[in-house]
Design a protein around this motif. Sequence first.
Motif, PDB file in Angstrom:
ATOM      1  N   PRO A  33       0.850  -1.196   0.000  1.00 32.02           N
ATOM      2  CA  PRO A  33       0.000   0.000   0.000  1.00 32.02           C
ATOM      3  C   PRO A  33       0.886   1.246   0.000  1.00 32.02           C
ATOM      4  CG  PRO A  33      -0.766  -1.615   1.614  1.00 32.02           C
ATOM      5  CD  PRO A  33       0.586  -2.053   1.163  1.00 32.02           C
ATOM      6  N   THR A  34       0.552   2.227  -0.835  1.00 27.00           N
ATOM      7  CA  THR A  34       1.489   3.297  -1.177  1.00 27.00           C
ATOM      8  C   THR A  34       0.843   4.677  -1.124  1.00 27.00           C
ATOM      9  OG1 THR A  34       2.739   1.795  -2.621  1.00 27.00           O
ATOM     10  CG2 THR A  34       2.984   4.163  -3.023  1.00 27.00           C
ATOM     11  N   ILE A  35       1.616   5.670  -0.689  1.00 31.30           N
ATOM     12  CA  ILE A  35       1.254   7.078  -0.778  1.00 31.30           C
ATOM     13  C   ILE A  35       2.396   7.815  -1.476  1.00 31.30           C
ATOM     14  CG2 ILE A  35       0.759   9.203   0.506  1.00 31.30           C
ATOM     15  CD1 ILE A  35      -0.354   7.503   2.759  1.00 31.30           C
ATOM     16  N   ILE A  36       2.062   8.607  -2.487  1.00 34.34           N
ATOM     17  CA  ILE A  36       3.065   9.389  -3.206  1.00 34.34           C
ATOM     18  C   ILE A  36       2.667  10.856  -3.156  1.00 34.34           C
ATOM     19  CG2 ILE A  36       4.184   9.818  -5.424  1.00 34.34           C
ATOM     20  CD1 ILE A  36       3.657   6.868  -6.121  1.00 34.34           C
ATOM     21  N   LEU A  37       3.562  11.693  -2.694  1.00 38.48           N
ATOM     22  CA  LEU A  37       3.344  13.135  -2.643  1.00 38.48           C
ATOM     23  C   LEU A  37       3.734  13.737  -3.996  1.00 38.48           C
ATOM     24  CD1 LEU A  37       2.792  15.845  -1.240  1.00 38.48           C
ATOM     25  CD2 LEU A  37       5.073  15.701  -0.215  1.00 38.48           C
ATOM     26  N   ARG A  38       2.784  14.419  -4.629  1.00 36.89           N
ATOM     27  CA  ARG A  38       3.004  14.977  -5.960  1.00 36.89           C
ATOM     28  C   ARG A  38       2.935  16.490  -5.949  1.00 36.89           C
ATOM     29  NH1 ARG A  38       1.689  12.852 -10.787  1.00 36.89           N
ATOM     30  NH2 ARG A  38       2.396  14.934 -11.395  1.00 36.89           N
ATOM     31  N   ARG A  39       3.810  17.117  -6.704  1.00 32.82           N
ATOM     32  CA  ARG A  39       3.769  18.568  -6.924  1.00 32.82           C
ATOM     33  C   ARG A  39       3.380  18.835  -8.371  1.00 32.82           C
ATOM     34  NH1 ARG A  39       9.370  21.201  -4.867  1.00 32.82           N
ATOM     35  NH2 ARG A  39       8.223  23.095  -5.368  1.00 32.82           N
ATOM     36  N   SER A  40       2.671  19.932  -8.586  1.00 28.09           N
ATOM     37  CA  SER A  40       2.289  20.310  -9.947  1.00 28.09           C
ATOM     38  C   SER A  40       3.506  20.737 -10.752  1.00 28.09           C
ATOM     39  CB  SER A  40       1.265  21.444  -9.903  1.00 28.09           C
ATOM     40  OG  SER A  40       1.033  21.948 -11.206  1.00 28.09           O
ATOM     41  N   HIS A  41       3.489  20.410 -12.056  1.00 24.18           N
ATOM     42  CA  HIS A  41       4.554  20.867 -12.954  1.00 24.18           C
ATOM     43  C   HIS A  41       4.417  22.357 -13.267  1.00 24.18           C
ATOM     44  CE1 HIS A  41       6.097  16.864 -13.566  1.00 24.18           C
ATOM     45  NE2 HIS A  41       4.935  16.431 -13.992  1.00 24.18           N
ATOM     46  N   TRP A  42       3.258  22.919 -12.927  1.00 27.62           N
ATOM     47  CA  TRP A  42       2.986  24.315 -13.285  1.00 27.62           C
ATOM     48  C   TRP A  42       3.195  25.261 -12.098  1.00 27.62           C
ATOM     49  CZ3 TRP A  42       2.791  24.548 -18.302  1.00 27.62           C
ATOM     50  CH2 TRP A  42       2.329  23.453 -19.017  1.00 27.62           C
ATOM     51  N   ASN A  43       3.875  24.802 -11.073  1.00 28.15           N
ATOM     52  CA  ASN A  43       4.121  25.660  -9.919  1.00 28.15           C
ATOM     53  C   ASN A  43       4.995  26.861 -10.290  1.00 28.15           C
ATOM     54  OD1 ASN A  43       2.576  24.175  -8.143  1.00 28.15           O
ATOM     55  ND2 ASN A  43       4.282  22.923  -7.432  1.00 28.15           N
ATOM     56  N   THR A  44       4.838  27.934  -9.532  1.00 24.74           N
ATOM     57  CA  THR A  44       5.609  29.156  -9.758  1.00 24.74           C
ATOM     58  C   THR A  44       6.395  29.484  -8.495  1.00 24.74           C
ATOM     59  OG1 THR A  44       3.878  30.644  -8.923  1.00 24.74           O
ATOM     60  CG2 THR A  44       3.744  29.974 -11.242  1.00 24.74           C
ATOM     61  N   GLN A  45       7.082  30.587  -8.502  1.00 29.34           N
ATOM     62  CA  GLN A  45       7.824  31.024  -7.323  1.00 29.34           C
ATOM     63  C   GLN A  45       6.889  31.528  -6.226  1.00 29.34           C
ATOM     64  OE1 GLN A  45      10.718  33.918  -8.593  1.00 29.34           O
ATOM     65  NE2 GLN A  45      12.079  32.364  -9.481  1.00 29.34           N
TER      66      GLN A  45
ATOM     67  N   LEU B 234       3.516  30.184  -5.878  1.00 29.62           N
ATOM     68  CA  LEU B 234       2.482  29.207  -5.539  1.00 29.62           C
ATOM     69  C   LEU B 234       2.960  27.789  -5.822  1.00 29.62           C
ATOM     70  CD1 LEU B 234      -1.314  29.463  -6.101  1.00 29.62           C
ATOM     71  CD2 LEU B 234      -0.116  27.417  -6.907  1.00 29.62           C
ATOM     72  N   CYS B 235       2.706  26.892  -4.874  1.00 27.03           N
ATOM     73  CA  CYS B 235       3.058  25.470  -5.021  1.00 27.03           C
ATOM     74  C   CYS B 235       1.814  24.633  -4.746  1.00 27.03           C
ATOM     75  CB  CYS B 235       4.173  25.101  -4.045  1.00 27.03           C
ATOM     76  SG  CYS B 235       4.562  23.333  -4.009  1.00 27.03           S
ATOM     77  N   GLU B 236       1.305  23.975  -5.783  1.00 30.46           N
ATOM     78  CA  GLU B 236       0.136  23.102  -5.643  1.00 30.46           C
ATOM     79  C   GLU B 236       0.619  21.665  -5.472  1.00 30.46           C
ATOM     80  OE1 GLU B 236      -3.994  22.956  -7.976  1.00 30.46           O
ATOM     81  OE2 GLU B 236      -2.367  22.024  -9.121  1.00 30.46           O
ATOM     82  N   PHE B 237      -0.025  20.913  -4.572  1.00 31.06           N
ATOM     83  CA  PHE B 237       0.384  19.526  -4.351  1.00 31.06           C
ATOM     84  C   PHE B 237      -0.818  18.685  -3.947  1.00 31.06           C
ATOM     85  CE2 PHE B 237       0.741  21.668  -0.275  1.00 31.06           C
ATOM     86  CZ  PHE B 237       0.301  20.734   0.654  1.00 31.06           C
ATOM     87  N   TRP B 238      -0.634  17.380  -4.043  1.00 28.37           N
ATOM     88  CA  TRP B 238      -1.675  16.421  -3.689  1.00 28.37           C
ATOM     89  C   TRP B 238      -1.026  15.061  -3.442  1.00 28.37           C
ATOM     90  CZ3 TRP B 238      -0.696  18.393  -8.448  1.00 28.37           C
ATOM     91  CH2 TRP B 238      -0.428  17.500  -9.482  1.00 28.37           C
ATOM     92  N   PHE B 239      -1.846  14.050  -3.188  1.00 24.50           N
ATOM     93  CA  PHE B 239      -1.330  12.716  -2.894  1.00 24.50           C
ATOM     94  C   PHE B 239      -1.952  11.680  -3.829  1.00 24.50           C
ATOM     95  CE2 PHE B 239      -0.898  15.104   1.012  1.00 24.50           C
ATOM     96  CZ  PHE B 239       0.372  14.776   1.447  1.00 24.50           C
ATOM     97  N   ILE B 240      -1.122  10.778  -4.305  1.00 28.18           N
ATOM     98  CA  ILE B 240      -1.573   9.604  -5.041  1.00 28.18           C
ATOM     99  C   ILE B 240      -1.541   8.418  -4.075  1.00 28.18           C
ATOM    100  CG2 ILE B 240      -1.120   8.033  -6.957  1.00 28.18           C
ATOM    101  CD1 ILE B 240      -1.933  10.796  -7.880  1.00 28.18           C
ATOM    102  N   LEU B 241      -2.635   7.704  -3.989  1.00 30.44           N
ATOM    103  CA  LEU B 241      -2.701   6.488  -3.172  1.00 30.44           C
ATOM    104  C   LEU B 241      -2.747   5.281  -4.106  1.00 30.44           C
ATOM    105  CD1 LEU B 241      -5.569   7.538  -0.717  1.00 30.44           C
ATOM    106  CD2 LEU B 241      -3.150   8.187  -0.650  1.00 30.44           C
TER     107      LEU B 241
END
Length: 220
Positions: free
Chosen positions: A39-51, A53-60
């Motif tokens: 069972p896995t959790i992966i922390l992901r950051r958006s490729h479109w982040n700027t200086q 703003l940083c958008e992120f989410w989790f893949i399970l």
Amino acid sequence: MELDNRFRKLSRRVQKLLVNQGFVCKGQAYWWERDRLSPTIILRRSHWNTQELCEFWFILGVFIPELYSVVYRETPPLYPKEGYLAISLEIDSIPFYPRYSETLRWELKLSDSAEVEERLWADVSHHLQDYAIPFLDRFRTLSDTIDFLEWLRSHRDEWFKFRQILPFEAWVPIYLAVLYWMVGDREKSLRKLEAFEWEETSWYIREHMEHVRQHILGSL
């Protein structure tokens, strides 16, 4: 640079929380090592982040190396990675998560005060502890993965976010055929092979199912 440092600070808090729950860590991937699956959790950051703003989410998900190897005829990675998971979804697609139409994302902003960042972390921690971890804890054996995929086949159309859960519907019979074979239930494995709708799928999926069929039949 400052926003990167803030994200690294947050990711260290994620790491501490998950390691305390028994997860193994490599980079932004976290997993439990269980019998034949992870069972896995992966922390992901958006490729479109700027200086600013940083958008992120989790893949399970659930990583099953043997399943991947049989279906795709490739050597799986040594640890869980996105794109190699037998089951993959985001937190807001968990069956017992409240049904909000908005996509669950978090935003870390350069302008955020320390108080705002603490509220953000409290929300992230809440979602990990109350939704992600309890959901993944149900996957202790291959049979638990089978149960979830069978459930998904019956309930996918109940909520649009269920349709975003991987594997997509056309792949589920292939995965189930292999999983039933892996747990020693040859009868159900053959039943999945026989029920596969060959004419309703693409040549790419049919090619993989034919390989799985030969692999399973050749082992009987």
